[in-house]
Design an enzyme around this catalytic site. Structure first.
Site, PDB file in Angstrom:
ATOM      1  N   CYS A 159       3.345  -8.042  -2.754  1.00  0.00           N
ATOM      2  CA  CYS A 159       4.241  -7.013  -3.301  1.00  0.00           C
ATOM      3  C   CYS A 159       3.830  -6.531  -4.697  1.00  0.00           C
ATOM      4  O   CYS A 159       4.005  -5.367  -5.052  1.00  0.00           O
ATOM      5  CB  CYS A 159       5.675  -7.539  -3.372  1.00  0.00           C
ATOM      6  SG  CYS A 159       6.201  -8.503  -1.933  1.00  0.00           S
TER       7      CYS A 159
ATOM      8  N   CYS B  99       1.704  -3.220  -5.805  1.00  0.00           N
ATOM      9  CA  CYS B  99       2.336  -1.895  -5.858  1.00  0.00           C
ATOM     10  C   CYS B  99       3.603  -1.859  -6.721  1.00  0.00           C
ATOM     11  O   CYS B  99       3.888  -0.874  -7.376  1.00  0.00           O
ATOM     12  CB  CYS B  99       2.694  -1.417  -4.455  1.00  0.00           C
ATOM     13  SG  CYS B  99       1.241  -0.893  -3.529  1.00  0.00           S
ATOM     14  N   HIS B 100       4.386  -2.932  -6.659  1.00  0.00           N
ATOM     15  CA  HIS B 100       5.691  -2.900  -7.334  1.00  0.00           C
ATOM     16  C   HIS B 100       5.652  -3.491  -8.737  1.00  0.00           C
ATOM     17  O   HIS B 100       6.613  -3.333  -9.492  1.00  0.00           O
ATOM     18  CB  HIS B 100       6.740  -3.635  -6.493  1.00  0.00           C
ATOM     19  CG  HIS B 100       6.980  -3.015  -5.151  1.00  0.00           C
ATOM     20  ND1 HIS B 100       7.741  -1.876  -4.987  1.00  0.00           N
ATOM     21  CD2 HIS B 100       6.552  -3.349  -3.908  1.00  0.00           C
ATOM     22  CE1 HIS B 100       7.768  -1.552  -3.685  1.00  0.00           C
ATOM     23  NE2 HIS B 100       7.048  -2.432  -3.015  1.00  0.00           N
TER      24      HIS B 100
ATOM     25  N   HIS C  96      -5.252   5.223 -12.046  1.00  0.00           N
ATOM     26  CA  HIS C  96      -5.790   4.246 -11.108  1.00  0.00           C
ATOM     27  C   HIS C  96      -7.314   4.231 -11.198  1.00  0.00           C
ATOM     28  O   HIS C  96      -7.852   3.717 -12.151  1.00  0.00           O
ATOM     29  CB  HIS C  96      -5.270   4.562  -9.709  1.00  0.00           C
ATOM     30  CG  HIS C  96      -5.520   3.468  -8.749  1.00  0.00           C
ATOM     31  ND1 HIS C  96      -4.886   2.265  -8.844  1.00  0.00           N
ATOM     32  CD2 HIS C  96      -6.358   3.377  -7.680  1.00  0.00           C
ATOM     33  CE1 HIS C  96      -5.318   1.469  -7.880  1.00  0.00           C
ATOM     34  NE2 HIS C  96      -6.206   2.118  -7.156  1.00  0.00           N
TER      35      HIS C  96
ATOM     36  N   HIS D  31      -6.863   9.453  -4.309  1.00  0.00           N
ATOM     37  CA  HIS D  31      -7.542   8.161  -4.410  1.00  0.00           C
ATOM     38  C   HIS D  31      -9.041   8.412  -4.331  1.00  0.00           C
ATOM     39  O   HIS D  31      -9.637   8.343  -3.264  1.00  0.00           O
ATOM     40  CB  HIS D  31      -7.083   7.229  -3.281  1.00  0.00           C
ATOM     41  CG  HIS D  31      -7.580   5.820  -3.477  1.00  0.00           C
ATOM     42  ND1 HIS D  31      -8.887   5.453  -3.255  1.00  0.00           N
ATOM     43  CD2 HIS D  31      -6.946   4.693  -3.910  1.00  0.00           C
ATOM     44  CE1 HIS D  31      -9.029   4.150  -3.525  1.00  0.00           C
ATOM     45  NE2 HIS D  31      -7.870   3.677  -3.931  1.00  0.00           N
TER      46      HIS D  31
END
Lengths: 581, 581
Positions: free
Chosen positions: B84, B87-88, B364, B407
């Site tokens: 998790c 992403c979180h 990113h 991306h």
């Protein structure tokens, strides 16, 4: 002449002025306090009924930790902020004062904490109980509070700043020229600590021109490069922008940049005069760049990060002093707990360039050498001075000052007969006055060394002072426990330092009979012909400012005015904006 | 041709590769999940006996929050980290995935959380239950865990790093010249994701030269400027320094720089080749500069600070990609949550200069334009690409990519017949392939604009690829929910883009019958004559690498080897160290 380590017996007012410098780093072991015996785990042994009671009924409690009611907790938090946070830190990680995290406080235990808060220590912890500043109930409360985890105060970001930002007089509504007939260059901005004000005093008539409401316990006043704008910052992080061209001068903008703060400065580089202001906060640990003429907050930068030496994360690296470079469009931002000196380039705020100089922990205040190129800053709890070359943006030296807890204010630049240009600091923790060579070109063999130490009247000194037109070096000792020393200053002849100092009984000269009459912070007038000292009493007592003729060292004038409540720092416009000291 | 938003049905492996990119930002509202009705306060309604039970017996609990045993909490923490956090976020503040702080999770409620974890959402949340990756008990555990405050993982400073630092072969024990007869420039370093290894594969023979134990799920391999040293970084923040001159190549040093990480890079400026390495951590949020040939950690810098736009404090600004500038002795460090691009100058580590460029949140990965001067980086959850001029250290542009969640990997630089040099990115969230003009000198009217968009096979793309010697533009779609699309790639003719793409059935060509055969990350050989694709199956299934002749687009070779477990990213030594893509 040696009078030993200062024993601070001061109350709230003193600690407030010190703003995090007075309380000692040394492990407190007062002889008249029996250390409370604790088990190895340091369990709290409850002895108060209220704790026993609450312990069994309140969910969320931990064994051995007393519970406070919400109201008690709030009250304790307020007291901690007012009286403890300056030295021990909001998160209690310690700085000038010892760490007070719960792993430590639980080992010390409730009884020990209570006694220590009551009686203080010779190493610098004030005697909050016997001084009458805190009641027995308050001390009980604080001892219990310290056994609980410290609450983290809220963040204070752009939204919060913008909510406090007020432009009282827009730029286009301000005068285009000076509207009053003051000699602005010889105006003094004087902190009236406990009333949350500054007094503007005319350097010629010695009359109060204006008293302006500011933040609480204004730490410093700073001048814009042009000399038009005066910035004050309160300990509550409130900044006032005062337009000296107005008649009378008045606050034209204000903003709050955090919850606790100490420093404000303005851009001084050629081409950037009056353009930006910067302020540094103790909490949250951050600095803020603002528009110079409106205080509009533009850019907030957190200082949370790694200690320079052990490289471990510190959650509360507070911003101590800030000065403006004369060699680059940069601010010099001193980060206390982690020991970084940040050279913050303000040419392009959106693409902000910062050179982060590894220096020394517990950076506090400092000043430039006589050329304005080198910045010397005290790392007080490390007994060192760090020197930064603001032209090259490099650390030049780390100097052991040979005294305990250097506290230079901005220091004093004298021309030494033998060592050439030297910069002087006195100390909080002892009577040492250290002279550091600052002339790597002309006197390379003495540069960045303590070339001589002098003995002052004793410890508890906050400020030294001289002026390019003077041959006197003045040293205050407001925090010395002996009333005679606290209420007088020492003055040396720069050309005959070995002769020792003359004691000038400023407190006595003030004509005030009551109070401790702490004499603090000499400040020269523009021409360097007279020096002003604050005679600082408690809020309900009379205070004064004593003006001394520099050449004759004789009393020239006493400013007594019922509006002069707890005067401390004084900032002459010309000397402050030109970094003359 | 439009196949809609990608529906990620992938399990752990997919999320791991994505490393924080796949899960969607969109508010999840799957139609087959009845939203749990909650009162305005969002109180949790306990329905499990165990919760009821513990609630009344455990001190320290809060009303409405289920209690976990210590063992349960640890198990949940592990699952959260593995599946998790990417992403979180560790502190659940959200990034590519939604925030999961308790104010939000309590409003959603236990039943909703449980259903959502089980079934996932079309917007990107994996279906952990129906995919079989998590058991019903684990999902119950996670739903309860999310209603509790997230634990803050420990700090990881110099002491911790030094404790993990090992020099296995000291510098003076290493060979003085290349001891093997490999064509190092045509070697490929291939991540074997789930086995925690990299395979070094000879570009000529296509044989595995060596399999080396590394960190878990190596995110990238990077090469020192000389091409001698290979650096890998695992998701567990472990770095391996591999000396390619040894026979066979082997790990000569290792260090762990945090608890979770994604990026490593080395100094590439003339005069600084191989001197420094840098790595960026997700937790703690920080970057570390190390000695290039030993990985000795030298300087740790925290990235905790203010969001660039709202200027509020963020406790977890993770370091995403890092690249080395060719124009200055600088690293380009992309800070995800706060949107700052840090130009970290490594000329003087003790007096570190950083230019902090305000860019866009959720930075990113990205790459250089064909000249190496401009760096383009995706702000994925903002559907933007930020462009930095690494010569001037300024933000040049923020470009809406016209797709959902760009991306680029490092992107692809093609020479467009009309628009000149353009840089290409595909998207995670839809089939858009965006072409951005990168030639402000020769084609100023097209510079930093999306000059054209192409339609690919569908969403779920991770990487585009080309080579200066090729006229093909390859686009993978490994995360597309349709097996046919996930197991094939699209290829465009750069000189005839309007003709659309040809589908190359890489998965089929691999000869592997089992599994989803996700085809991921095309990587060229040194000469640009062939492109390698990973055919990536689950750990217990067979995987492969398929080599395609670039000119003919025909199958050239299939690498099948039982050691090839879950191959994902591949890094050709020459192309990687010279930023050719």
């Amino acid at each position: 002449m040696r009078r030993g380590i200062v024993q601070v017996v001061a109350g709230l007012a003193v600690v407030g002025l010190l703003s995090g410098t007075a309380l000692a780093q040394t492990q407190p072991k007062p002889e008249d306090i029996k250390k409370h015996e604790t088990s190895p785990g340091g369990q709290y042994e409850p002895s108060l009924d209220v704790l026993q009671q609450e312990k069994t009924t309140t969910p969320g409690t931990k064994p051995g930790v007393p519970t406070l009611t919400k109201a008690e907790f709030e009250a304790a938090k307020q007291i901690y902020f007012q009286r403890c946070a300056g030295c021990h830190g909001v998160l209690r990680k310690g700085a000038t004062g010892k760490p007070l995290t719960t792993d430590i406080t639980k080992k010390l235990g409730y009884d020990y904490l209570k006694a220590f808060i009551t009686y203080g220590s010779p190493a610098g912890m004030p005697n909050w109980g016997t001084s009458g500043d805190l009641t027995e109930e308050q001390i009980d409360l604080m001892a219990r509070y310290l056994l609980n985890e410290p609450p983290q105060p809220p963040e204070f970001g752009m939204k919060e700043m913008q909510a406090t930002w007020k432009v009282l007089v827009p730029v286009d509504k301000r005068p285009k020229k000076q509207m009053n007939d003051l000699d602005l260059d010889n105006l003094f901005s004087v902190t009236l600590r406990d009333s949350g004000e500054v007094a503007l005093i005319d350097g010629h008539s010695k009359k109060i021109v204006q008293v302006l409401k500011t933040g609480y316990a204004v730490h410093i006043s700073r001048l814009s490069a042009s000399g038009r704008y005066l910035y004050t910052i309160g300990r509550d992080a409130k900044i006032n922008l005062i337009d000296l061209w107005m008649d009378p001068p008045q606050t034209v903008a204000e903003v709050k940049i955090g919850i606790e703060a100490r420093s404000v400065e303005t851009s001084k580089m050629k081409g950037w005069e009056d353009k930006y202001a910067i302020a540094g906060a103790y909490w949250p640990p951050q600095y803020v760049i603002m528009e110079g003429d409106t205080l509009k907050p533009l850019k907030i930068v957190s200082t949370r990060g790694m200690t320079y030496d052990t490289q471990e994360y510190h959650p509360e690296p507070r911003v101590a002093s800030i000065v403006a470079s004369h060699y680059r469009p940069e601010f010099v931002v001193n980060v206390k707990e982690t020991g970084h000196i940040l050279m913050v380039n303000y040419e392009d705020i959106k693409n902000l360039t910062v050179t982060d100089i590894e220096a020394e922990r517990f950076l506090h205040d400092g000043g430039f050498d006589s050329t304005g190129r080198y910045f010397l800053v005290a790392a007080n709890a490390r007994n060192r001075v760090a020197v930064v070359d603001t032209k090259e943006d490099k650390l030049v030296a780390l100097i052991d000052t040979q005294g305990i807890k250097p506290h230079p204010g901005r220091g004093a630049n004298i021309k030494h007969p033998k060592y050439g240009p030297v910069w002087v600091t006195s100390h909080l923790g002892d009577e040492t006055i250290s002279l550091i060579g600052t002339d790597p070109e002309g006197h390379p063999e003495y540069a960045w060394k303590v070339v001589e130490t002098l003995e002052g009247q004793g410890g508890g000194s906050l400020f030294v002072k001289t002026h390019p037109n003077s041959t006197n070096l003045w040293v205050d000792t407001p925090l010395n426990p002996e009333a005679e020393i606290a209420s007088s200053v020492a003055v040396f002849d720069v050309n005959n330092l070995e002769a020792g100092y003359e004691v000038i009984p400023i407190g006595e000269w003030s004509g005030i009979g009551e109070g401790v009459r702490r004499v603090v912070q000499g400040e020269y007038n523009k021409d360097g012909t007279e020096i002003w000292f604050s005679v600082w009493n408690a809020k309900e007592q009379e205070s004064a400012i004593v003006v001394v003729d520099d050449k004759t060292r004789k009393l020239k004038y006493v400013i007594r005015d019922k509006r002069l409540i707890t005067p401390t720092g004084k900032f002459n416009v010309y000397n402050t904006r030109n970094d003359i000291y």
